[in-house]
Design a protein around this motif. Structure first.
Motif, short mmCIF file in Angstrom:
data_model
loop_
_atom_site.label_atom_id
_atom_site.label_comp_id
_atom_site.label_asym_id
_atom_site.label_seq_id
_atom_site.Cartn_x
_atom_site.Cartn_y
_atom_site.Cartn_z
N LYS A 49 0.87 -1.18 0.00
CA LYS A 49 0.00 0.00 0.00
C LYS A 49 0.91 1.23 0.00
O LYS A 49 1.66 1.45 0.94
CB LYS A 49 -0.90 0.00 1.23
CG LYS A 49 -1.89 1.17 1.28
CD LYS A 49 -2.79 1.01 2.50
CE LYS A 49 -3.85 2.09 2.56
NZ LYS A 49 -4.73 1.92 3.74
N ARG A 50 0.81 1.98 -1.08
CA ARG A 50 1.62 3.20 -1.19
C ARG A 50 0.71 4.37 -1.55
O ARG A 50 -0.09 4.29 -2.48
CB ARG A 50 2.68 3.03 -2.28
CG ARG A 50 3.66 1.90 -1.96
CD ARG A 50 4.78 1.89 -2.96
NE ARG A 50 5.43 0.60 -2.95
CZ ARG A 50 6.35 0.24 -3.82
NH1 ARG A 50 6.71 1.06 -4.78
NH2 ARG A 50 6.90 -0.96 -3.75
N LEU A 51 0.88 5.45 -0.82
CA LEU A 51 0.01 6.61 -1.01
C LEU A 51 0.51 7.56 -2.08
O LEU A 51 -0.19 8.48 -2.47
CB LEU A 51 -0.18 7.32 0.33
CG LEU A 51 -0.76 6.45 1.44
CD1 LEU A 51 -0.88 7.23 2.74
CD2 LEU A 51 -2.11 5.86 1.04
N LYS A 52 1.72 7.32 -2.56
CA LYS A 52 2.31 8.13 -3.62
C LYS A 52 2.56 7.23 -4.82
O LYS A 52 2.87 6.05 -4.68
CB LYS A 52 3.62 8.76 -3.13
CG LYS A 52 4.16 9.82 -4.05
CD LYS A 52 5.31 10.58 -3.39
CE LYS A 52 5.79 11.61 -4.38
NZ LYS A 52 5.82 12.93 -3.82
N VAL A 53 2.44 7.78 -6.01
CA VAL A 53 2.60 7.00 -7.24
C VAL A 53 3.95 6.29 -7.29
O VAL A 53 4.96 6.80 -6.79
CB VAL A 53 2.40 7.89 -8.49
CG1 VAL A 53 3.53 8.89 -8.66
CG2 VAL A 53 2.24 7.05 -9.74
N TYR A 54 3.94 5.08 -7.83
CA TYR A 54 5.16 4.30 -8.05
C TYR A 54 4.96 3.48 -9.33
O TYR A 54 3.84 3.35 -9.81
CB TYR A 54 5.46 3.38 -6.86
CG TYR A 54 4.43 2.29 -6.65
CD1 TYR A 54 4.62 1.00 -7.16
CD2 TYR A 54 3.25 2.53 -5.94
CE1 TYR A 54 3.68 0.01 -6.98
CE2 TYR A 54 2.30 1.55 -5.76
CZ TYR A 54 2.51 0.29 -6.28
OH TYR A 54 1.57 -0.69 -6.11
N LYS A 55 6.02 2.94 -9.86
CA LYS A 55 5.92 2.07 -11.04
C LYS A 55 5.89 0.62 -10.54
O LYS A 55 6.73 0.22 -9.74
CB LYS A 55 7.12 2.26 -11.96
CG LYS A 55 7.26 3.69 -12.45
CD LYS A 55 6.86 3.81 -13.87
CE LYS A 55 7.08 5.27 -14.26
NZ LYS A 55 6.69 5.60 -15.55
N ASP A 56 4.91 -0.14 -11.04
CA ASP A 56 4.84 -1.54 -10.64
C ASP A 56 5.90 -2.35 -11.38
O ASP A 56 6.72 -1.79 -12.11
CB ASP A 56 3.42 -2.10 -10.83
CG ASP A 56 3.05 -2.33 -12.29
OD1 ASP A 56 3.88 -2.13 -13.20
OD2 ASP A 56 1.88 -2.73 -12.52
N SER A 57 5.88 -3.67 -11.21
CA SER A 57 6.91 -4.53 -11.80
C SER A 57 6.92 -4.49 -13.33
O SER A 57 7.90 -4.85 -13.95
CB SER A 57 6.73 -5.97 -11.32
OG SER A 57 5.46 -6.46 -11.74
N GLU A 58 5.84 -4.01 -13.93
CA GLU A 58 5.78 -3.90 -15.38
C GLU A 58 5.92 -2.44 -15.84
O GLU A 58 5.68 -2.12 -17.01
CB GLU A 58 4.47 -4.51 -15.89
CG GLU A 58 4.42 -6.02 -15.63
CD GLU A 58 3.18 -6.69 -16.21
OE1 GLU A 58 2.50 -6.08 -17.05
OE2 GLU A 58 2.91 -7.82 -15.81
N GLY A 59 6.29 -1.55 -14.92
CA GLY A 59 6.52 -0.15 -15.27
C GLY A 59 5.26 0.70 -15.36
O GLY A 59 5.30 1.83 -15.85
N ILE A 60 4.15 0.19 -14.86
CA ILE A 60 2.87 0.92 -14.93
C ILE A 60 2.74 1.80 -13.69
O ILE A 60 2.92 1.34 -12.57
CB ILE A 60 1.69 -0.07 -15.00
CG1 ILE A 60 1.80 -0.92 -16.27
CG2 ILE A 60 0.36 0.65 -14.92
CD1 ILE A 60 0.88 -2.11 -16.30
N PRO A 61 2.42 3.09 -13.88
CA PRO A 61 2.21 3.96 -12.71
C PRO A 61 1.02 3.44 -11.88
O PRO A 61 -0.05 3.20 -12.42
CB PRO A 61 1.93 5.34 -13.29
CG PRO A 61 1.80 5.18 -14.76
CD PRO A 61 2.20 3.80 -15.13
#
Length: 190
Positions: free
Chosen positions: A39-51
């Motif tokens: 659970k992250r409250l700020k945007v991140y890139k997932d394992s496939e590079g998707i925001p």
């Protein structure tokens, strides 16, 4: 009189079917998904590079902009990391995604309503992670579920590209499917 007996028997049979089908424990499902997705409250890139934000909320899916804006947030600022979510906003997005995954499972998994709570959470977790289209490609697993062959379903889960990608998640879900038991970290979540 015979008709009343038939109605009584049908009602009794229907009551038994409903009693055998367990309700989905959404509190445990939420804990399970947060464990698997983070659970992250700020945007991140997932394992496939998707925001992504919150609990696995894909910011590039079709309805992402409208769902972010429905929270009163400017989509572009969230996408670019200038605005974060609150816990409550992340929970709102999660709740919507859980409902979508449940609905998808009901349409894809034949006999979904007859599965135990634990096995329902396994397929909802997979659908949450994969999406309806990719989850639907697990033809052998879905056939095993239809046949109530849960050992075979677990083997089919393990024998997939998805399993190699998500490793621990797959191992946990496969064990839950096979044994119909929660992992120790989930036993007290309610």
């Amino acid at each position: 009189m015979k008709r009343l007996g038939t109605i009584f028997f049908c009602t009794l049979l229907l009551t038994q079917v409903v009693a055998n089908a367990e309700d989905l424990n959404k509190a445990k499902l939420k804990t399970q998904l947060i464990q698997h997705e983070g659970k992250r409250l700020k945007v991140y890139k997932d394992s496939e590079g998707i925001p992504t934000i919150g609990v696995g909320f894909n910011l590039k899916k079709k309805d992402a902009k409208s769902k972010i804006e429905a929270l009163g947030l400017p989509y572009k600022d969230v996408l670019e990391g200038r605005v974060s979510l609150t816990d409550a906003q992340a929970d709102t997005l999660l709740k919507g995604d859980i409902e979508t995954a449940i609905s998808d499972c009901e349409s894809v998994v034949e006999g979904y309503s007859e599965l135990s709570d634990i096995r329902k959470r396994v397929v909802v977790d997979m659908t949450f992670n994969l999406g309806k289209t990719r989850f639907s490609e697990f033809k052998k697993m879905l056939a095993a579920l239809k046949a109530k062959d849960f050992n075979k379903a677990a083997v089919e889960m393990k024998d997939s590209k998805w399993c190699k990608q998500v490793k621990t998640r797959c191992s946990t879900l496969e064990q839950m499917m096979q044994a119909n038991k929660d992992p120790s970290w989930l036993k007290d979540a309610d």
